[in-house]
Motif scaffolding. Sequence first.
Motif, mmCIF file in Angstrom:
data_model
loop_
_atom_site.group_PDB
_atom_site.id
_atom_site.type_symbol
_atom_site.label_atom_id
_atom_site.label_comp_id
_atom_site.label_asym_id
_atom_site.label_seq_id
_atom_site.Cartn_x
_atom_site.Cartn_y
_atom_site.Cartn_z
ATOM 1 N N UNK A 48 0.651 -5.071 -4.223
ATOM 2 C CA UNK A 48 -0.378 -4.328 -4.955
ATOM 3 C C UNK A 48 -0.190 -2.824 -4.741
ATOM 4 N N UNK A 49 0.157 -2.430 -3.513
ATOM 5 C CA UNK A 49 0.372 -1.006 -3.235
ATOM 6 C C UNK A 49 1.538 -0.482 -4.064
ATOM 7 N N UNK A 50 2.620 -1.240 -4.087
ATOM 8 C CA UNK A 50 3.794 -0.823 -4.858
ATOM 9 C C UNK A 50 3.439 -0.700 -6.339
ATOM 10 N N UNK A 51 2.606 -1.610 -6.789
ATOM 11 C CA UNK A 51 2.160 -1.612 -8.174
ATOM 12 C C UNK A 51 1.283 -0.375 -8.453
ATOM 13 N N UNK A 52 0.348 -0.102 -7.544
ATOM 14 C CA UNK A 52 -0.542 1.052 -7.700
ATOM 15 C C UNK A 52 0.261 2.350 -7.688
ATOM 16 N N UNK A 53 1.196 2.454 -6.737
ATOM 17 C CA UNK A 53 2.033 3.660 -6.656
ATOM 18 C C UNK A 53 2.810 3.855 -7.965
ATOM 19 N N UNK A 91 -7.659 1.005 -10.224
ATOM 20 C CA UNK A 91 -8.045 -0.419 -10.164
ATOM 21 C C UNK A 91 -7.261 -1.114 -9.055
ATOM 22 N N UNK A 92 -5.961 -0.779 -8.996
ATOM 23 C CA UNK A 92 -5.088 -1.485 -8.058
ATOM 24 C C UNK A 92 -5.325 -1.044 -6.619
ATOM 25 N N UNK A 93 -5.563 0.262 -6.401
ATOM 26 C CA UNK A 93 -5.887 0.697 -5.041
ATOM 27 C C UNK A 93 -7.172 0.005 -4.576
ATOM 28 N N UNK A 94 -8.134 -0.146 -5.489
ATOM 29 C CA UNK A 94 -9.374 -0.858 -5.122
ATOM 30 C C UNK A 94 -9.065 -2.284 -4.709
ATOM 31 N N UNK A 95 -8.191 -2.951 -5.477
ATOM 32 C CA UNK A 95 -7.832 -4.335 -5.153
ATOM 33 C C UNK A 95 -7.157 -4.394 -3.783
ATOM 34 N N UNK A 96 -6.288 -3.426 -3.503
ATOM 35 C CA UNK A 96 -5.595 -3.406 -2.199
ATOM 36 C C UNK A 96 -6.586 -3.186 -1.068
ATOM 37 N N UNK A 118 8.046 1.490 -8.600
ATOM 38 C CA UNK A 118 9.067 0.947 -9.497
ATOM 39 C C UNK A 118 10.204 1.946 -9.707
ATOM 40 N N UNK A 119 11.435 1.480 -9.551
ATOM 41 C CA UNK A 119 12.592 2.377 -9.614
ATOM 42 C C UNK A 119 12.757 3.008 -11.001
ATOM 43 N N UNK A 120 12.143 2.417 -12.011
ATOM 44 C CA UNK A 120 12.288 2.930 -13.381
ATOM 45 C C UNK A 120 11.828 4.386 -13.495
ATOM 46 N N UNK A 121 10.850 4.771 -12.678
ATOM 47 C CA UNK A 121 10.276 6.109 -12.822
ATOM 48 C C UNK A 121 11.136 7.190 -12.175
ATOM 49 N N UNK A 122 12.274 6.776 -11.641
ATOM 50 C CA UNK A 122 13.207 7.764 -11.099
ATOM 51 C C UNK A 122 14.222 8.216 -12.140
ATOM 52 N N UNK A 155 -8.053 -13.241 -6.282
ATOM 53 C CA UNK A 155 -9.038 -12.861 -7.297
ATOM 54 C C UNK A 155 -9.053 -11.392 -7.694
ATOM 55 N N UNK A 156 -9.230 -10.457 -6.741
ATOM 56 C CA UNK A 156 -9.335 -9.048 -7.132
ATOM 57 C C UNK A 156 -8.081 -8.517 -7.846
ATOM 58 N N UNK A 157 -6.906 -8.998 -7.441
ATOM 59 C CA UNK A 157 -5.665 -8.561 -8.095
ATOM 60 C C UNK A 157 -5.624 -9.119 -9.522
#
Lengths: 341, 95
Positions: A48-53, A91-96, A118-122, A155-157
Amino acid sequence: MTTMAPDAGTQDDAAYEARFNAAVAAEERIEPRDWMPDAYRASLVRQIAQHAHSEIIGMQPEANWITRAPSLRRKAILMAKVQDEAGHGLYLYSAAETLGTSRDELLDRLHAGRQKYSSIFNYPTLTWADVGAIGWLVDGAAITNQVPLCRCSYGPYARAMVRICKEESFHQRQGYELLLALSKGTEAQHAMAQDAVNRWWWPSLMMFGPPDDESAHSAQSMAWRIKRHSNDELRQRFVDICVPQAESLGLTLPDPDLTWDEERGHYAFGPIDWDEFREVLRGNGPCNEQRINQRRTAHEEGAWVREAATAYAAKQAERSRHGYRAPQDQQQGDTQEEDIA
Amino acid sequence: MSSADWPLWEVFVRSRRGLSHTHAGSLHAPDAAMALRNARDLYTRRSEGVSVWVVPSAEITASSPDEKDSYFEPAADKPYRHPTFYEIPEGVRHL
């Protein structure tokens, strides 16, 4: 939380674990205060953290084009999209946080390079057409990944993903429409669109992660029903969706091996350059340093806003202790009361 | 208080008049007024609501998930609380 099960010895742990496994197997959702294995919690925090970042770092390559959008319509759309990405991050930081990690801790880990995004943003956004390619391909790949996450066992995720998927659909369509306009435009515009698709296609396929036999977390995540489909399965689904969409755009995908495989009922595609993927992950992509530096700078330069908000809240609290209410607050208070009544 | 200590707020949104507020998510804010504004920006960007509540998460008292079974068990053996429990002869109408 494990800590909330008082005096849970090993025997109790086994009973808790059996109940947890049964709930997951029965497609029930695990909620924040339920007992869960430490490894399940750690795995979710990591994902979730990786997703939020990724959501908040993902604001950068697109925000790069806001001031140079070719029309007011495109500019308004792009601003709304970038704002959405910030919202998705929240939303994702809240879930984490429901798993017992604080947001500041997660941001610190991102800034220190201890958690990934995600490496795509590099990869850089070199032309306006890149905004379209990101919407169509990068958000398209993200949607393919994220739709099954709406049924994730936590659930929260899962709930955060439902909200995100609804909003992502606009992101993908605006990108497609943007590329279509360029593709049908002048020769130079068409070439710009083709060039963007050429550059973003392969990194988009890498977004699904390493092949199944090399994926470190896949098997356990599938067993816990955090993940529903393997990396390769989702990658194939994405390719199958994109080929006809590219045809409608009047653009080609940069893969000479891309052919319809009658037998499998899927498109076959050429080998992915996993060395490139690993290099970017290792920090050697074109923009790794720039992205993380910009994130840190934004965090530091925004500190005064957070401090001001804190000071303002303290002042308001002080005033209300002395019986003073600003006219604006009075009005707000009244609406709220009326609403509750 | 630094921003790291901003309390957590639970956000409830009424999607349209006539419906009750439902839980939408949570956020951090230094006070209620700012929580309300942030909630509007975060949870109603597409006209999802006509009214928003924010409640300090710390103010919520919840039942324990570990006692879930025993806590709700008393209702389980009272099927006569449901209309389907009763047998009514065929042909009897408006009942």
